[in-house]
Design a protein around this motif. Sequence first.
Motif, PDB file in Angstrom:
ATOM      1  N   SER A   2     -10.075   1.557  41.430  1.00 45.11           N
ATOM      2  CA  SER A   2     -10.334   0.130  41.582  1.00 45.11           C
ATOM      3  C   SER A   2      -9.697  -0.431  42.851  1.00 45.11           C
ATOM      4  N   VAL A   3      -8.510   0.035  43.198  1.00 48.31           N
ATOM      5  CA  VAL A   3      -7.856  -0.469  44.401  1.00 48.31           C
ATOM      6  C   VAL A   3      -8.579   0.026  45.644  1.00 48.31           C
ATOM      7  N   THR A   4      -8.901   1.313  45.695  1.00 47.41           N
ATOM      8  CA  THR A   4      -9.613   1.832  46.868  1.00 47.41           C
ATOM      9  C   THR A   4     -11.016   1.247  46.955  1.00 47.41           C
ATOM     10  N   GLY A   5     -11.641   1.009  45.824  1.00 46.40           N
ATOM     11  CA  GLY A   5     -12.956   0.356  45.827  1.00 46.40           C
ATOM     12  C   GLY A   5     -12.868  -1.063  46.359  1.00 46.40           C
ATOM     13  N   THR A   6     -11.835  -1.780  45.977  1.00 51.47           N
ATOM     14  CA  THR A   6     -11.633  -3.142  46.476  1.00 51.47           C
ATOM     15  C   THR A   6     -11.329  -3.121  47.969  1.00 51.47           C
ATOM     16  N   MET A   7     -10.595  -2.106  48.418  1.00 52.57           N
ATOM     17  CA  MET A   7     -10.320  -1.985  49.851  1.00 52.57           C
ATOM     18  C   MET A   7     -11.622  -1.843  50.641  1.00 52.57           C
ATOM     19  N   VAL A   8     -12.558  -1.087  50.109  1.00 52.64           N
ATOM     20  CA  VAL A   8     -13.862  -0.928  50.772  1.00 52.64           C
ATOM     21  C   VAL A   8     -14.639  -2.235  50.713  1.00 52.64           C
ATOM     22  N   LEU A   9     -14.589  -2.912  49.560  1.00 52.69           N
ATOM     23  CA  LEU A   9     -15.320  -4.172  49.406  1.00 52.69           C
ATOM     24  C   LEU A   9     -14.841  -5.264  50.364  1.00 52.69           C
ATOM     25  N   ILE A  10     -13.544  -5.267  50.704  1.00 54.71           N
ATOM     26  CA  ILE A  10     -13.050  -6.298  51.616  1.00 54.71           C
ATOM     27  C   ILE A  10     -13.157  -5.874  53.080  1.00 54.71           C
ATOM     28  N   GLY A  11     -13.779  -4.706  53.305  1.00 55.28           N
ATOM     29  CA  GLY A  11     -14.109  -4.317  54.667  1.00 55.28           C
ATOM     30  C   GLY A  11     -13.109  -3.444  55.395  1.00 55.28           C
ATOM     31  N   LEU A  21      -1.175   3.759  52.595  1.00 57.78           N
ATOM     32  CA  LEU A  21      -1.229   2.952  51.371  1.00 57.78           C
ATOM     33  C   LEU A  21      -1.821   3.737  50.207  1.00 57.78           C
ATOM     34  N   ILE A  22      -2.877   4.487  50.466  1.00 63.46           N
ATOM     35  CA  ILE A  22      -3.498   5.281  49.399  1.00 63.46           C
ATOM     36  C   ILE A  22      -2.538   6.368  48.932  1.00 63.46           C
ATOM     37  N   GLY A  23      -1.719   6.870  49.837  1.00 68.68           N
ATOM     38  CA  GLY A  23      -0.744   7.898  49.466  1.00 68.68           C
ATOM     39  C   GLY A  23       0.328   7.415  48.506  1.00 68.68           C
ATOM     40  N   ILE A  24       0.645   6.131  48.534  1.00 69.48           N
ATOM     41  CA  ILE A  24       1.705   5.620  47.644  1.00 69.48           C
ATOM     42  C   ILE A  24       1.152   4.905  46.407  1.00 69.48           C
ATOM     43  N   ILE A  25      -0.148   4.924  46.255  1.00 65.76           N
ATOM     44  CA  ILE A  25      -0.759   4.181  45.145  1.00 65.76           C
ATOM     45  C   ILE A  25      -0.372   4.761  43.774  1.00 65.76           C
ATOM     46  N   ALA A  26      -0.206   6.072  43.673  1.00 69.82           N
ATOM     47  CA  ALA A  26       0.077   6.683  42.369  1.00 69.82           C
ATOM     48  C   ALA A  26       1.396   6.178  41.783  1.00 69.82           C
ATOM     49  N   GLY A  27       2.415   6.050  42.608  1.00 71.44           N
ATOM     50  CA  GLY A  27       3.711   5.580  42.113  1.00 71.44           C
ATOM     51  C   GLY A  27       3.669   4.171  41.579  1.00 71.44           C
ATOM     52  N   PHE A  28       2.954   3.311  42.279  1.00 71.50           N
ATOM     53  CA  PHE A  28       2.861   1.920  41.829  1.00 71.50           C
ATOM     54  C   PHE A  28       1.964   1.782  40.598  1.00 71.50           C
ATOM     55  N   SER A  29       0.931   2.598  40.508  1.00 75.15           N
ATOM     56  CA  SER A  29      -0.062   2.377  39.467  1.00 75.15           C
ATOM     57  C   SER A  29       0.355   2.889  38.090  1.00 75.15           C
ATOM     58  N   VAL A  30       1.271   3.827  38.006  1.00 75.46           N
ATOM     59  CA  VAL A  30       1.638   4.356  36.690  1.00 75.46           C
ATOM     60  C   VAL A  30       2.855   3.680  36.075  1.00 75.46           C
ATOM     61  N   CYS A  93      -0.441  -6.363  46.019  1.00 75.00           N
ATOM     62  CA  CYS A  93      -0.979  -7.343  45.070  1.00 75.00           C
ATOM     63  C   CYS A  93      -2.113  -6.729  44.242  1.00 75.00           C
ATOM     64  N   LEU A  94      -3.035  -6.045  44.899  1.00 76.70           N
ATOM     65  CA  LEU A  94      -4.154  -5.416  44.185  1.00 76.70           C
ATOM     66  C   LEU A  94      -3.660  -4.324  43.235  1.00 76.70           C
ATOM     67  N   THR A  95      -2.783  -3.477  43.723  1.00 72.95           N
ATOM     68  CA  THR A  95      -2.300  -2.356  42.908  1.00 72.95           C
ATOM     69  C   THR A  95      -1.550  -2.846  41.680  1.00 72.95           C
ATOM     70  N   ILE A  96      -0.668  -3.802  41.859  1.00 74.48           N
ATOM     71  CA  ILE A  96       0.118  -4.315  40.733  1.00 74.48           C
ATOM     72  C   ILE A  96      -0.789  -5.030  39.733  1.00 74.48           C
ATOM     73  N   ALA A  97      -1.715  -5.828  40.222  1.00 80.12           N
ATOM     74  CA  ALA A  97      -2.620  -6.553  39.318  1.00 80.12           C
ATOM     75  C   ALA A  97      -3.482  -5.592  38.504  1.00 80.12           C
TER      76      ALA A  97
END
Length: 172
Positions: A2-11, A21-30, A93-97
Amino acid sequence: VSVTGTMVLIGWTLGSIESILIGIIAGFSVDYVVHLAHAYETADSEDTAARITESFSTMGISVLNGMITSIAASIPLFFCQLQFFHKFGVFICLTIAFSWIFANFLFMSVLAQLKIPIKKKKKKNKENVVIAAAAPVAVAAQVEEEKNQQQYANNDELNASGSNFSEKELEC
């Protein structure tokens, strides 16, 4: 996703900033899922519904406050002039939400549907653990005391034999 998809959607295009940012997403998301799973596992109830309720009662407010403070901390980054900090703020903000939404609604719903049984482990006798942990310390203290007594005895013998050394020299 969802976060990477939103990143694509916002251009955003995949560059060095986005890769970091994508490399650190796993730590924040779990993070929130782990907290709620631990609360579910340590709940005292045997019934799944009661475990879910107890998990939300004990850990839900902490997870909510963590989400609020993390999002509040990311908002000032939206206004930064440097591209990295702006994107980092949006990313946090996206990852935490998304993490909070999935942990509270999807993960806990899946736990409720699967009705995963948790067997209680027998608790160890805390007295035995304390005694076992303190035993090596007590033995070491006794050995040290015996060494000190032997050293004092040796100093007394030297003084009695008419040694020319002073007390200060003997202590060294």
